[in-house]
Design a protein around this motif. Structure first.
Motif, PDB file in Angstrom:
ATOM      1  N   THR A 136      -4.061   6.071  -1.818  1.00 50.22           N
ATOM      2  CA  THR A 136      -3.843   4.763  -1.226  1.00 50.22           C
ATOM      3  C   THR A 136      -3.502   5.009   0.227  1.00 50.22           C
ATOM      4  O   THR A 136      -2.983   6.064   0.587  1.00 50.22           O
ATOM      5  CB  THR A 136      -2.694   4.015  -1.923  1.00 50.22           C
ATOM      6  OG1 THR A 136      -1.527   4.813  -1.838  1.00 50.22           O
ATOM      7  CG2 THR A 136      -3.027   3.730  -3.363  1.00 50.22           C
ATOM      8  N   HIS A 177       0.833  -1.224   0.000  1.00 51.12           N
ATOM      9  CA  HIS A 177       0.000   0.000   0.000  1.00 51.12           C
ATOM     10  C   HIS A 177       0.856   1.258   0.000  1.00 51.12           C
ATOM     11  O   HIS A 177       0.540   2.244   0.668  1.00 51.12           O
ATOM     12  CB  HIS A 177      -0.971   0.013   1.183  1.00 51.12           C
ATOM     13  CG  HIS A 177      -1.912  -1.133   1.168  1.00 51.12           C
ATOM     14  ND1 HIS A 177      -3.111  -1.100   0.502  1.00 51.12           N
ATOM     15  CD2 HIS A 177      -1.829  -2.364   1.720  1.00 51.12           C
ATOM     16  CE1 HIS A 177      -3.735  -2.246   0.646  1.00 51.12           C
ATOM     17  NE2 HIS A 177      -2.966  -3.036   1.382  1.00 51.12           N
ATOM     18  N   GLY A 206      -5.893   5.890  -6.018  1.00 51.25           N
ATOM     19  CA  GLY A 206      -6.339   4.623  -5.440  1.00 51.25           C
ATOM     20  C   GLY A 206      -7.245   3.866  -6.395  1.00 51.25           C
ATOM     21  O   GLY A 206      -7.197   4.040  -7.611  1.00 51.25           O
TER      22      GLY A 206
END
Length: 150
Positions: A145, A97, A138
């Motif tokens: 993100t 991530h 994202g």
């Protein structure tokens, strides 16, 4: 004589007319809701948006009087990642991530010694660079993100 601070309550992704001023912000600084900022030429203003927003390079904040302040992605310390298998490296970055700017022949991420060590073990070539950071959005191409510690 006291000068009133101008407030920007509107943000949109692009402008058509020349902007009144610019504000250069790094990636973390471009994620905000309410904050005092100063344009690159020193004019202070308050950002007071209804919701926290990720400001994009080239987007604009609109002051109460209609003037626009263009958002500029400021140079920051990054890691430039290259190697024989960029797709494999990109997958590992995404799996953590970690915001990533994806280009044809390289990936850019914020400097992080843990991610750097992992990528080196996977065969990445890594250089430290200083340049603007505009990572992919994202899910569905927008938004930020977030790491596991939301």
């Amino acid at each position: 004589m006291t000068t009133a601070i101008k407030t920007a309550r509107i943000y949109h992704d692009h402008h058509h007319d020349p902007a009144h001023a610019q504000v250069s912000l790094d990636y973390d600084g471009r994620f905000l809701r309410r904050k005092m900022l100063a344009t690159d030429d020193g004019e202070s203003f308050l950002v007071d948006l209804a919701h926290t927003k990720s400001l994009d390079h080239g987007g604009v904040l609109v002051l109460e009087d209609g003037r626009e302040i263009e958002i500029i992605a400021a140079p920051e310390e990054l890691l430039e990642i290259s190697g024989d298998n960029l797709l494999h490296l990109a997958w590992h970055i995404g799996n953590r991530h970690t915001p990533c700017q994806i280009e044809t022949d390289r990936l850019l991420i914020q400097r992080d010694h843990v991610i750097r060590d992992m990528l080196l073990k996977l065969g990445a070539e890594i250089q430290e660079v200083v340049e603007p950071f505009t990572p992919e959005g994202g899910a569905y191409g927008h938004g930020r993100t977030h790491g596991h510690a939301h």
